[in-house]
Design a protein around this motif. Structure first.
Motif, PDB file in Angstrom:
ATOM      1  N   ALA A 354       0.834  -1.209   0.000  1.00  0.00           N
ATOM      2  CA  ALA A 354       0.000   0.000   0.000  1.00  0.00           C
ATOM      3  C   ALA A 354       0.867   1.256   0.000  1.00  0.00           C
ATOM      4  O   ALA A 354       0.586   2.219  -0.718  1.00  0.00           O
ATOM      5  N   ALA A 355       1.939   1.226   0.792  1.00  0.00           N
ATOM      6  CA  ALA A 355       2.798   2.421   0.918  1.00  0.00           C
ATOM      7  C   ALA A 355       3.520   2.734  -0.387  1.00  0.00           C
ATOM      8  O   ALA A 355       3.947   3.864  -0.613  1.00  0.00           O
ATOM      9  N   ALA A 356       3.644   1.733  -1.265  1.00  0.00           N
ATOM     10  CA  ALA A 356       4.272   1.985  -2.567  1.00  0.00           C
ATOM     11  C   ALA A 356       3.334   2.772  -3.480  1.00  0.00           C
ATOM     12  O   ALA A 356       3.770   3.377  -4.455  1.00  0.00           O
ATOM     13  N   LEU A 357       2.040   2.770  -3.160  1.00  0.00           N
ATOM     14  CA  LEU A 357       1.043   3.412  -4.023  1.00  0.00           C
ATOM     15  C   LEU A 357       0.491   4.710  -3.447  1.00  0.00           C
ATOM     16  O   LEU A 357      -0.004   5.563  -4.176  1.00  0.00           O
ATOM     17  N   ALA A 358       0.510   4.853  -2.117  1.00  0.00           N
ATOM     18  CA  ALA A 358      -0.122   6.002  -1.469  1.00  0.00           C
ATOM     19  C   ALA A 358       0.556   6.231  -0.123  1.00  0.00           C
ATOM     20  O   ALA A 358       1.412   5.450   0.286  1.00  0.00           O
ATOM     21  N   GLU A 359       0.141   7.324   0.536  1.00  0.00           N
ATOM     22  CA  GLU A 359       0.726   7.610   1.847  1.00  0.00           C
ATOM     23  C   GLU A 359      -0.079   6.876   2.917  1.00  0.00           C
ATOM     24  O   GLU A 359      -1.293   7.058   3.022  1.00  0.00           O
ATOM     25  N   VAL A 360       0.599   6.043   3.700  1.00  0.00           N
ATOM     26  CA  VAL A 360      -0.082   5.300   4.763  1.00  0.00           C
ATOM     27  C   VAL A 360       0.348   5.900   6.096  1.00  0.00           C
ATOM     28  O   VAL A 360       1.537   5.921   6.415  1.00  0.00           O
ATOM     29  N   THR A 361      -0.625   6.423   6.840  1.00  0.00           N
ATOM     30  CA  THR A 361      -0.308   6.927   8.183  1.00  0.00           C
ATOM     31  C   THR A 361      -0.969   6.004   9.199  1.00  0.00           C
ATOM     32  O   THR A 361      -2.040   5.453   8.958  1.00  0.00           O
ATOM     33  N   HIS A 362      -0.288   5.866  10.331  1.00  0.00           N
ATOM     34  CA  HIS A 362      -0.762   4.929  11.350  1.00  0.00           C
ATOM     35  C   HIS A 362      -1.548   5.644  12.440  1.00  0.00           C
ATOM     36  O   HIS A 362      -1.232   6.779  12.798  1.00  0.00           O
ATOM     37  N   ALA A 363      -2.552   4.941  12.969  1.00  0.00           N
ATOM     38  CA  ALA A 363      -3.316   5.463  14.105  1.00  0.00           C
ATOM     39  C   ALA A 363      -3.252   4.424  15.221  1.00  0.00           C
ATOM     40  O   ALA A 363      -2.376   4.491  16.078  1.00  0.00           O
ATOM     41  N   GLY A 364      -4.143   3.430  15.187  1.00  0.00           N
ATOM     42  CA  GLY A 364      -4.133   2.400  16.232  1.00  0.00           C
ATOM     43  C   GLY A 364      -3.342   1.193  15.797  1.00  0.00           C
ATOM     44  O   GLY A 364      -3.905   0.161  15.443  1.00  0.00           O
ATOM     45  N   THR A 365      -2.020   1.318  15.839  1.00  0.00           N
ATOM     46  CA  THR A 365      -1.168   0.172  15.501  1.00  0.00           C
ATOM     47  C   THR A 365      -0.147  -0.052  16.620  1.00  0.00           C
ATOM     48  O   THR A 365       0.172   0.860  17.384  1.00  0.00           O
ATOM     49  N   ALA A 366       0.349  -1.280  16.703  1.00  0.00           N
ATOM     50  CA  ALA A 366       1.390  -1.607  17.681  1.00  0.00           C
ATOM     51  C   ALA A 366       2.337  -2.611  17.036  1.00  0.00           C
ATOM     52  O   ALA A 366       1.960  -3.304  16.081  1.00  0.00           O
ATOM     53  N   ALA A 367       3.571  -2.669  17.553  1.00  0.00           N
ATOM     54  CA  ALA A 367       4.538  -3.640  17.051  1.00  0.00           C
ATOM     55  C   ALA A 367       4.490  -4.866  17.960  1.00  0.00           C
ATOM     56  O   ALA A 367       4.406  -4.745  19.184  1.00  0.00           O
ATOM     57  N   ARG A 368       4.506  -6.060  17.345  1.00  0.00           N
ATOM     58  CA  ARG A 368       4.545  -7.292  18.133  1.00  0.00           C
ATOM     59  C   ARG A 368       5.481  -8.244  17.415  1.00  0.00           C
ATOM     60  O   ARG A 368       5.195  -8.667  16.316  1.00  0.00           O
ATOM     61  N   GLY A 369       6.601  -8.543  18.050  1.00  0.00           N
ATOM     62  CA  GLY A 369       7.612  -9.320  17.357  1.00  0.00           C
ATOM     63  C   GLY A 369       8.042  -8.521  16.147  1.00  0.00           C
ATOM     64  O   GLY A 369       8.243  -7.331  16.212  1.00  0.00           O
ATOM     65  N   GLY A 370       8.089  -9.156  14.996  1.00  0.00           N
ATOM     66  CA  GLY A 370       8.453  -8.418  13.787  1.00  0.00           C
ATOM     67  C   GLY A 370       7.242  -7.891  13.038  1.00  0.00           C
ATOM     68  O   GLY A 370       7.371  -7.387  11.929  1.00  0.00           O
TER      69      GLY A 370
END
Ligand code: AMP
Ligand code: GLY
Length: 430
Positions: A354-370
């Protein structure tokens, strides 16, 4: 220069990205941030956005030259007052000026004083008073809790029974403050979000935007924080924007200054454009979410410079904010169950595609492992630009279609109105 953006949603991610485009190329920090903002700024996850003392401590520790407060809770808690008192330049209204958003009764009183067009209203101070007034009201009618309610404080009531039930909730539940409720005339028309930068005296409009508040297509279902947006808005050219700012923002800023409470920051007017012109539904004392995600990618002026100018009384005199001709469309991807509940911990796929096609901004995301997983509520925003609404919209939906997570919710009609009103350049005869 070192800049700190306070907050952790899509709006703050868009603010971080826009500040990164400033000529001063600020070193960026974001508190508390989220899993996506880590790619664009140093995140400070232990600093809560509504804790002025923690924000000041972080700003001091990192030698911040400009702090920008995203969410209303931090403003109403006095984050700007605390930062400025500690010698940290901060963009946003003081606690007293943020009352424009923090109290709907205050905003109504100020609009009356300043002659700003808005729906007629009465203040209800008790359940007994509510029962009496609701018996004589015209339906539909609108009830609003006075204080901040995270988007849950407005109820459109179709009948007296609905309105009584709504008043009961507002007067009994502690989170609504239990003191004052605004009973307001129901307005019809089309909504417009018009945000403007203010320096206590001058008002510099940003590009207009439209927000989609309901969860489902066709504006059905409960209100949300916002499920999508686009900018600019057909029918609201620079002259129309100036006219609204003259009738709404400038009188408000003048009235606040006359009270000795100059308004610095973003004044966001939520407007209903009806048959007899624009009327104010609400003021916010901050950037809108997701309007910001559609407006800032089009900004050509230097955002850090604008923010610093807005801190100075009269600093925005003669300043204009310039925007690209492009259209921007922002889609919100929300978690399962939003807005009533929301699920967490679902793995998100397709972010890179998706990021290759448009701007993706994060809101409710978290990192878990990789992996990047959902953290509830509104999860991601996808913004695409294009020479006309159709091009921007197609690109945004194409990019969003690459992303998937369990129970993902997305509206399919964002910006359809703009597409219907503005001919696509690719189908115009040459
Ligand atoms: P607010 O939080 O005040 O913007 O209200 C949330 C939403 O409720 C608005 O975006 C409108 O869709 C709706 N709303 C608020 N006030 C009115 C009103 N007086 N008439 C009709 N709809 C309203
Ligand atoms: N999008 C509506 C808000 O930010 O309040």
């Amino acid at each position: 220069m070192k800049a700190l953006v306070v907050g952790g949603g899509g709006r703050e991610h868009a603010l971080v990205r826009a500040l990164a485009r400033s000529a001063s190329a600020p070193e960026l920090f974001c508190a508390p941030g989220n899993a996506g903002i880590t790619a664009d700024a140093e995140v400070l996850p232990e600093v809560a956005a509504d804790d002025p003392a923690a924000i000041v401590a972080a700003a001091r520790e990192h030698g911040i030259d400009l702090a920008v407060i995203g969410p209303e809770a931090g403003l109403v808690a006095g984050a700007v007052d605390a930062l400025e008192a500690a010698g940290v330049p901060a963009f946003g209204p003081t606690r007293a000026a943020a009352e424009l958003e923090g109290s709907k009764a205050f905003a109504k009183e100020l609009m009356r004083e300043a002659g700003v067009p808005t729906a007629g209203h009465v203040l209800l101070r008790s359940r007994e008073e509510a029962v009496e007034q609701l018996a004589g009201a015209a339906y539909p009618t609108v009830l609003k809790a006075d204080g901040l309610a995270a988007g849950k404080g407005v109820i459109i009531c179709q009948s007296e029974a609905d309105a009584r039930a709504a008043a009961d909730v507002f007067f009994t539940e502690r989170r609504f403050g239990q003191t004052t409720v605004v009973l307001e005339d129901f307005l019809e028309g089309e909504e417009l979000s018009l945000l403007a930068l203010c320096d206590g005296e001058n008002v510099v409009p940003l590009a207009p935007a439209q927000d989609y508040k309901r969860i489902f297509d066709g504006d059905r279902g409960p209100n949300t924080g916002g499920m999508g947006s686009y900018s600019p808005v057909p029918g609201f050219d620079a002259a129309a924007v100036e006219e609204i700012v003259d009738r709404v923002h400038r009188p408000v800023v003048a009235a606040m200054a006359a009270r000795g409470v100059p308004f610095h920051g973003v004044l966001y007017a939520g407007l209903m454009i009806g048959a007899d012109g624009p009327k104010v539904l609400e003021f916010n004392a901050r950037f809108g979410d997701p309007e910001t995600q559609a407006v800032l990618p089009r900004l050509r002026s230097d955002l850090a410079e604008l923010f610093l100018a807005a801190r100075e009384p009269g600093g925005l005199a003669g300043v204009e904010a310039e925007f690209a001709e492009d259209w921007a469309v922002t889609l919100v991807l929300a978690s399962a169950g939003y807005p009533e509940g929301s699920s967490k911990g679902d793995v998100i796929h397709g972010l890179a595609e998706a990021a290759a096609l448009a701007e993706v901004t994060h809101a409710g995301t978290a990192a878990r492992g990789g992996e990047i997983v959902t953290a509830g509520g509104r999860v991601l925003n996808v913004t695409a630009l294009g020479p006309d609404p159709a091009a921007a919209r197609d690109r945004a939906y194409d990019a969003a279609s690459r992303i998937s997570f369990e129970g993902m919710q997305i509206r399919t009609d964002i910006a359809a109105r703009a597409v219907a009103r503005v001919p696509s350049q690719s189908t115009q005869p040459s």
